[in-house]
Design a protein around this motif. Structure first.
Motif, PDB file in Angstrom:
ATOM      1  N   GLY A   1       0.814  -1.220   0.000  1.00  0.00           N
ATOM      2  CA  GLY A   1       0.000   0.000   0.000  1.00  0.00           C
ATOM      3  C   GLY A   1       0.837   1.255   0.000  1.00  0.00           C
ATOM      4  O   GLY A   1       0.431   2.287  -0.541  1.00  0.00           O
ATOM      5  N   ILE A   2       2.012   1.199   0.596  1.00  0.00           N
ATOM      6  CA  ILE A   2       2.918   2.347   0.566  1.00  0.00           C
ATOM      7  C   ILE A   2       3.373   2.605  -0.859  1.00  0.00           C
ATOM      8  O   ILE A   2       3.371   3.741  -1.334  1.00  0.00           O
ATOM      9  N   VAL A   3       3.741   1.556  -1.559  1.00  0.00           N
ATOM     10  CA  VAL A   3       4.263   1.709  -2.917  1.00  0.00           C
ATOM     11  C   VAL A   3       3.174   2.155  -3.884  1.00  0.00           C
ATOM     12  O   VAL A   3       3.385   3.043  -4.707  1.00  0.00           O
ATOM     13  N   VAL A   4       2.005   1.563  -3.779  1.00  0.00           N
ATOM     14  CA  VAL A   4       0.923   1.874  -4.709  1.00  0.00           C
ATOM     15  C   VAL A   4       0.202   3.164  -4.319  1.00  0.00           C
ATOM     16  O   VAL A   4      -0.442   3.784  -5.151  1.00  0.00           O
ATOM     17  N   GLN A   5       0.314   3.589  -3.082  1.00  0.00           N
ATOM     18  CA  GLN A   5      -0.309   4.810  -2.568  1.00  0.00           C
ATOM     19  C   GLN A   5      -1.831   4.750  -2.619  1.00  0.00           C
ATOM     20  O   GLN A   5      -2.489   5.752  -2.863  1.00  0.00           O
ATOM     21  N   VAL A   6      -2.368   3.569  -2.416  1.00  0.00           N
ATOM     22  CA  VAL A   6      -3.822   3.409  -2.381  1.00  0.00           C
ATOM     23  C   VAL A   6      -4.284   3.121  -0.964  1.00  0.00           C
ATOM     24  O   VAL A   6      -5.319   3.595  -0.534  1.00  0.00           O
ATOM     25  N   LEU A   7      -3.496   2.351  -0.246  1.00  0.00           N
ATOM     26  CA  LEU A   7      -3.830   1.997   1.131  1.00  0.00           C
ATOM     27  C   LEU A   7      -2.955   2.797   2.087  1.00  0.00           C
ATOM     28  O   LEU A   7      -1.845   3.176   1.737  1.00  0.00           O
ATOM     29  N   PRO A   8      -3.437   3.026   3.297  1.00  0.00           N
ATOM     30  CA  PRO A   8      -2.584   3.693   4.297  1.00  0.00           C
ATOM     31  C   PRO A   8      -1.562   2.687   4.824  1.00  0.00           C
ATOM     32  O   PRO A   8      -1.758   2.058   5.868  1.00  0.00           O
ATOM     33  N   GLY A   9      -0.478   2.521   4.087  1.00  0.00           N
ATOM     34  CA  GLY A   9       0.467   1.446   4.330  1.00  0.00           C
ATOM     35  C   GLY A   9       1.046   1.388   5.724  1.00  0.00           C
ATOM     36  O   GLY A   9       0.998   0.350   6.383  1.00  0.00           O
ATOM     37  N   ASN A  10       1.612   2.500   6.202  1.00  0.00           N
ATOM     38  CA  ASN A  10       2.244   2.472   7.512  1.00  0.00           C
ATOM     39  C   ASN A  10       1.227   2.307   8.632  1.00  0.00           C
ATOM     40  O   ASN A  10       1.548   1.764   9.685  1.00  0.00           O
ATOM     41  N   VAL A  11      -0.007   2.722   8.407  1.00  0.00           N
ATOM     42  CA  VAL A  11      -1.063   2.490   9.396  1.00  0.00           C
ATOM     43  C   VAL A  11      -1.326   0.987   9.507  1.00  0.00           C
ATOM     44  O   VAL A  11      -1.484   0.450  10.612  1.00  0.00           O
ATOM     45  N   LEU A  12      -1.355   0.309   8.364  1.00  0.00           N
ATOM     46  CA  LEU A  12      -1.549  -1.144   8.376  1.00  0.00           C
ATOM     47  C   LEU A  12      -0.372  -1.851   9.035  1.00  0.00           C
ATOM     48  O   LEU A  12      -0.559  -2.785   9.828  1.00  0.00           O
ATOM     49  N   VAL A  13       0.844  -1.412   8.709  1.00  0.00           N
ATOM     50  CA  VAL A  13       2.028  -2.031   9.311  1.00  0.00           C
ATOM     51  C   VAL A  13       1.986  -1.865  10.825  1.00  0.00           C
ATOM     52  O   VAL A  13       2.129  -2.832  11.576  1.00  0.00           O
ATOM     53  N   LEU A  14       1.780  -0.641  11.273  1.00  0.00           N
ATOM     54  CA  LEU A  14       1.764  -0.378  12.707  1.00  0.00           C
ATOM     55  C   LEU A  14       0.577  -1.060  13.385  1.00  0.00           C
ATOM     56  O   LEU A  14       0.706  -1.576  14.500  1.00  0.00           O
ATOM     57  N   GLY A  15      -0.573  -1.094  12.727  1.00  0.00           N
ATOM     58  CA  GLY A  15      -1.737  -1.777  13.285  1.00  0.00           C
ATOM     59  C   GLY A  15      -1.481  -3.268  13.453  1.00  0.00           C
ATOM     60  O   GLY A  15      -1.858  -3.865  14.466  1.00  0.00           O
ATOM     61  N   ALA A  16      -0.833  -3.875  12.463  1.00  0.00           N
ATOM     62  CA  ALA A  16      -0.534  -5.306  12.549  1.00  0.00           C
ATOM     63  C   ALA A  16       0.453  -5.582  13.687  1.00  0.00           C
ATOM     64  O   ALA A  16       0.271  -6.538  14.452  1.00  0.00           O
ATOM     65  N   VAL A  17       1.462  -4.729  13.805  1.00  0.00           N
ATOM     66  CA  VAL A  17       2.413  -4.897  14.908  1.00  0.00           C
ATOM     67  C   VAL A  17       1.700  -4.688  16.241  1.00  0.00           C
ATOM     68  O   VAL A  17       1.965  -5.387  17.224  1.00  0.00           O
ATOM     69  N   GLY A  18       0.750  -3.761  16.277  1.00  0.00           N
ATOM     70  CA  GLY A  18      -0.025  -3.518  17.494  1.00  0.00           C
ATOM     71  C   GLY A  18      -0.869  -4.718  17.893  1.00  0.00           C
ATOM     72  O   GLY A  18      -0.944  -5.077  19.074  1.00  0.00           O
ATOM     73  N   VAL A  19      -1.505  -5.347  16.922  1.00  0.00           N
ATOM     74  CA  VAL A  19      -2.291  -6.556  17.205  1.00  0.00           C
ATOM     75  C   VAL A  19      -1.372  -7.655  17.724  1.00  0.00           C
ATOM     76  O   VAL A  19      -1.691  -8.351  18.694  1.00  0.00           O
ATOM     77  N   TRP A  20      -0.214  -7.803  17.086  1.00  0.00           N
ATOM     78  CA  TRP A  20       0.741  -8.807  17.536  1.00  0.00           C
ATOM     79  C   TRP A  20       1.187  -8.530  18.980  1.00  0.00           C
ATOM     80  O   TRP A  20       1.240  -9.440  19.797  1.00  0.00           O
ATOM     81  N   ALA A  21       1.485  -7.258  19.278  1.00  0.00           N
ATOM     82  CA  ALA A  21       1.920  -6.896  20.638  1.00  0.00           C
ATOM     83  C   ALA A  21       0.813  -7.158  21.653  1.00  0.00           C
ATOM     84  O   ALA A  21       1.064  -7.661  22.747  1.00  0.00           O
ATOM     85  N   TRP A  22      -0.406  -6.846  21.293  1.00  0.00           N
ATOM     86  CA  TRP A  22      -1.544  -7.048  22.196  1.00  0.00           C
ATOM     87  C   TRP A  22      -1.740  -8.541  22.482  1.00  0.00           C
ATOM     88  O   TRP A  22      -1.981  -8.941  23.619  1.00  0.00           O
ATOM     89  N   MET A  23      -1.620  -9.355  21.430  1.00  0.00           N
ATOM     90  CA  MET A  23      -1.807 -10.795  21.604  1.00  0.00           C
ATOM     91  C   MET A  23      -0.616 -11.465  22.295  1.00  0.00           C
ATOM     92  O   MET A  23      -0.781 -12.444  23.001  1.00  0.00           O
ATOM     93  N   THR A  24       0.565 -10.911  22.085  1.00  0.00           N
ATOM     94  CA  THR A  24       1.777 -11.519  22.649  1.00  0.00           C
ATOM     95  C   THR A  24       2.037 -11.028  24.062  1.00  0.00           C
ATOM     96  O   THR A  24       2.376 -11.810  24.950  1.00  0.00           O
ATOM     97  N   GLY A  25       1.896  -9.715  24.273  1.00  0.00           N
ATOM     98  CA  GLY A  25       2.132  -9.134  25.596  1.00  0.00           C
ATOM     99  C   GLY A  25       3.604  -9.084  25.955  1.00  0.00           C
ATOM    100  O   GLY A  25       4.486  -9.385  25.149  1.00  0.00           O
ATOM    101  N   GLY A  26       3.867  -8.687  27.175  1.00  0.00           N
ATOM    102  CA  GLY A  26       5.241  -8.646  27.678  1.00  0.00           C
ATOM    103  C   GLY A  26       6.124  -7.671  26.927  1.00  0.00           C
ATOM    104  O   GLY A  26       5.780  -6.516  26.708  1.00  0.00           O
ATOM    105  N   ASP A  27       7.287  -8.160  26.494  1.00  0.00           N
ATOM    106  CA  ASP A  27       8.267  -7.316  25.797  1.00  0.00           C
ATOM    107  C   ASP A  27       7.803  -6.894  24.404  1.00  0.00           C
ATOM    108  O   ASP A  27       8.420  -6.022  23.788  1.00  0.00           O
ATOM    109  N   ALA A  28       6.756  -7.501  23.908  1.00  0.00           N
ATOM    110  CA  ALA A  28       6.243  -7.129  22.588  1.00  0.00           C
ATOM    111  C   ALA A  28       5.789  -5.672  22.565  1.00  0.00           C
ATOM    112  O   ALA A  28       5.793  -5.039  21.507  1.00  0.00           O
ATOM    113  N   TRP A  29       5.413  -5.137  23.716  1.00  0.00           N
ATOM    114  CA  TRP A  29       5.004  -3.731  23.770  1.00  0.00           C
ATOM    115  C   TRP A  29       6.174  -2.803  23.435  1.00  0.00           C
ATOM    116  O   TRP A  29       5.980  -1.736  22.858  1.00  0.00           O
TER     117      TRP A  29
END
Length: 159
Positions: free
Chosen positions: A19-47
């Motif tokens: 999405g960053i390359v094509v400029q259609v999707l909010p790419g970095n929002v998706l990247v950060l959101g995915a990392v956020g979901v991973w951190a929420w599900m993993t917990g601990g040092d993932a934060w």
């Protein structure tokens, strides 16, 4: 988080990078959101991984605005022109899927600048500057997204 969950997070990150390359999707929002979901599900040092990725993404977003904005100011291209050209690019994307964005955006910049400057050579120079600023934006955002992805992969290995 299960391996399947981590694979899904990785796929969302890949979609964000595309999405960053094509400029259609909010790419970095998706990247950060995915990392956020991973951190929420993993917990601990993932934060901490999420915090580091967020800092990188925020700096990339700020950097792309500053660098592209400076490039446009040097070329005397007003943000109003870029805004209307962006709207034209979105309309173009709907009229001619994917390709329309790349046709309508520069055409709109050129036409608006011809109208504003009454000089075709200056309008063409402004169009080239707008396309270059778009390239700067993509490169800076992609660098931030790739660095955030690298931080996530390191976080996967560490946690």
């Amino acid at each position: 988080m299960s391996v399947l969950g981590e694979v899904l997070v990785g796929l969302v990150i890949l979609v964000g990078l595309a999405g960053i390359v094509v400029q259609v999707l909010p790419g970095n929002v998706l990247v950060l959101g995915a990392v956020g979901v991973w951190a929420w599900m993993t917990g601990g040092d993932a934060w901490w991984v999420l915090a580091a990725a967020a800092v990188v993404v925020i700096l990339a977003e700020l950097g792309q605005w500053l660098l592209a904005g400076r490039h446009l100011r040097k070329a005397d291209v007003p943000f109003r022109t870029i805004g209307w050209a962006g709207v034209a690019g979105i309309v173009g994307f709907v009229v001619i899927p994917v390709i329309g964005l790349f046709l309508f955006f520069p055409a709109a910049v050129y036409l608006l600048e011809v109208r504003r400057r009454s000089d075709r050579a200056a309008a063409w120079a402004a169009t080239k500057a707008a396309i270059q600023a778009t390239g700067i934006t993509i490169l800076v955002q992609l660098a931030g997204g790739l660095l955030a992805t690298t931080i996530w992969v390191l976080g996967l290995i560490i946690t």
